[in-house]
Design an enzyme around this catalytic site. Structure first.
Site, mmCIF file in Angstrom:
data_model
loop_
_atom_site.group_PDB
_atom_site.id
_atom_site.type_symbol
_atom_site.label_atom_id
_atom_site.label_comp_id
_atom_site.label_asym_id
_atom_site.label_seq_id
_atom_site.Cartn_x
_atom_site.Cartn_y
_atom_site.Cartn_z
ATOM 1 N N ASP A 49 -0.215 4.582 -50.856
ATOM 2 C CA ASP A 49 0.538 3.875 -52.047
ATOM 3 C C ASP A 49 -0.459 2.613 -52.461
ATOM 4 O O ASP A 49 -0.193 2.142 -53.316
ATOM 5 C CB ASP A 49 1.678 3.083 -51.374
ATOM 6 N N LYS A 65 7.077 -2.609 -54.848
ATOM 7 C CA LYS A 65 7.415 -1.563 -55.879
ATOM 8 C C LYS A 65 8.773 -0.894 -55.448
ATOM 9 O O LYS A 65 9.394 -0.950 -54.266
ATOM 10 C CB LYS A 65 6.416 -0.569 -55.919
HETATM 11 P P1 ATP Z 1 6.063 1.941 -47.887
HETATM 12 O O1 ATP Z 1 7.304 1.575 -49.081
HETATM 13 O O2 ATP Z 1 4.718 1.852 -48.474
HETATM 14 O O3 ATP Z 1 6.639 2.973 -47.238
HETATM 15 P P2 ATP Z 1 7.624 -0.088 -46.560
HETATM 16 O O4 ATP Z 1 8.005 -1.222 -47.329
HETATM 17 O O5 ATP Z 1 8.441 0.938 -45.850
HETATM 18 O O6 ATP Z 1 6.261 0.315 -47.094
HETATM 19 P P3 ATP Z 1 6.040 -2.166 -45.117
HETATM 20 O O7 ATP Z 1 6.818 -3.358 -45.467
HETATM 21 O O8 ATP Z 1 4.755 -1.861 -45.744
HETATM 22 O O9 ATP Z 1 6.973 -0.715 -45.358
HETATM 23 O O10 ATP Z 1 5.947 -2.090 -43.551
HETATM 24 C C1 ATP Z 1 5.536 -0.951 -42.702
HETATM 25 C C2 ATP Z 1 4.868 -1.298 -41.301
HETATM 26 O O11 ATP Z 1 3.696 -1.894 -41.476
HETATM 27 C C3 ATP Z 1 5.643 -2.497 -40.506
HETATM 28 O O12 ATP Z 1 5.822 -1.777 -39.156
HETATM 29 C C4 ATP Z 1 4.887 -3.720 -40.340
HETATM 30 O O13 ATP Z 1 4.768 -4.114 -39.081
HETATM 31 C C5 ATP Z 1 3.433 -3.019 -40.735
HETATM 32 N N1 ATP Z 1 2.471 -3.939 -41.288
HETATM 33 C C6 ATP Z 1 1.170 -4.046 -41.429
HETATM 34 N N2 ATP Z 1 0.884 -5.177 -42.203
HETATM 35 C C7 ATP Z 1 1.782 -5.374 -43.034
HETATM 36 C C8 ATP Z 1 2.101 -6.546 -44.121
HETATM 37 N N3 ATP Z 1 0.949 -7.022 -44.413
HETATM 38 N N4 ATP Z 1 3.334 -6.672 -44.334
HETATM 39 C C9 ATP Z 1 4.321 -5.848 -44.125
HETATM 40 N N5 ATP Z 1 4.124 -5.064 -43.147
HETATM 41 C C10 ATP Z 1 3.135 -4.771 -42.696
#
Ligand code: ATP
Length: 302
Positions: free
Chosen positions: A138, A12
């Site tokens: 989210d 997203k």
């Molecule tokens: P948001 O936009 O919701 O803040 P994000 O894109 O910044 O999310 P994510 O990619 O969801 O961040 O990852 C954040 C943290 O979650 C990382 O430290 C990662 O190691 C951990 N994590 C746990 N499960 C997952 C997964 N299935 N995919 C990606 N990261 C994950």
């Protein structure tokens, strides 16, 4: 009864992100426009004969134990259903992680939807969304997908009209930005301009991509642009090379640009590749919701 299901977990972006207050428990009250992308992770869920939830992932930097949000989602779902069973979850990652693209939340949402169907648990979408918010703010949106206005801590959702067709360039610089830190730093800024979220809703309802682009705004950039010059630089390169507008998604560090024509997006892609080292670049587009996002593959994942 089948024993395997494949679901697409969509990335997203936030077309608008405003912070309008803070709850007593520290959670920030937001007003955001959420948009799913064609870019997705593949989530393959299958039954296993054991008692454990087993996670595998093709990316070394993603934890495959109980820290994985897909694991947490399966656990929460089983708790809700009062069952204890074995499940294997294989994640093929395309969504850059720690990027502001909700990769983890979307994987969790896909597990809730997919395991609910595979194990024939019979939870409604609303019930899955209630379970989802316990995993992350989210997650309910990721279950719903498409174009939505998100309020409260992110769990109050209203579906909007489909986003107009366009091209979207994602550029994730190789920096780590802590979501918690960005929100805390924003609290130190006493007064700032707020994006016109209602105006964006109206522009989406009118299908006016130029107006949507001109109103895009993310208050978290007040923190990240100041501390990480690379975010401003990416935005500038996109805007100077044909983007309708460019902005950071969520708490970053990914910047996205909206383009009407394919020539400009490809030109910007090459320009960014040449000028900034270590950038993860992906050309994608908006994905509009509708039904269970799984089954046979019709897209190439971007
Ligand atoms: P948001 O936009 O919701 O803040 P994000 O894109 O910044 O999310 P994510 O990619 O969801 O961040 O990852 C954040 C943290 O979650 C990382 O430290 C990662 O190691 C951990 N994590 C746990 N499960 C997952 C997964 N299935 N995919 C990606 N990261 C994950």
């Amino acid at each position: 009864m089948r024993d395997r299901i494949e679901i697409k977990a969509r990335a997203k972006i936030n077309i608008g992100l405003d912070v309008i207050g803070r709850r007593d428990d520290g959670y920030h009250l937001v007003k955001m426009i959420m948009q799913s992308l064609k870019l997705y992770d593949d989530i393959i869920i299958s039954k296993n004969n054991g008692k454990d939830i087993l996670i595998t992932c093709d990316k070394d930097n993603i934890p495959c134990d109980n820290r994985n949000l897909a694991y947490k989602a399966a656990k929460e779902l089983f708790k809700e259903a009062g069952i204890d069973t074995g499940l294997s979850i294989d994640i093929k990652k395309r969504i850059p992680s720690s990027a502001g693209l909700a990769g983890g939340s979307s994987d969790a949402a896909a597990v809730l939807k997919g395991a609910n169907e595979l194990l024939e648990l019979g939870f409604s979408t609303e019930e899955l969304m209630k379970t989802g918010v316990r995993i992350g703010a989210d997650v309910p949106y990721c279950i719903m997908g498409g174009t939505a206005l998100s309020e409260g801590i992110g769990e109050r959702l209203k579906r909007l009209k489909d986003f107009p067709e366009c091209n979207i360039l994602l550029a994730k610089p190789a920096i780590d930005v802590s979501t918690k830190y960005v929100y805390e730093k924003l609290d130190d800024i006493s007064d700032y301009d707020h994006p016109d979220i209602d105006g964006i809703v109206e522009a989406i309802n009118n299908g006016n991509i130029k107006r949507i682009s001109s109103l895009m705004g993310n208050v978290l950039e007040l923190v990240t642009e100041k501390e990480y010059n690379i975010i401003r630089r990416i935005k500038m390169i996109m805007n100077e090379n044909g983007a309708q507008n460019a902005m950071m998604s969520g708490s970053g560090p990914t910047v996205f640009g909206i383009y009407e024509d394919e020539y400009s997006i490809k030109y910007s892609y090459e320009k960014l590749k040449k000028e900034i080292t270590d950038l993860e670049l992906i050309i994608t587009g908006p994905h509009n919701a509708g039904g269970m996002d799984g089954g046979s593959r019709t897209e190439d994942g971007v």
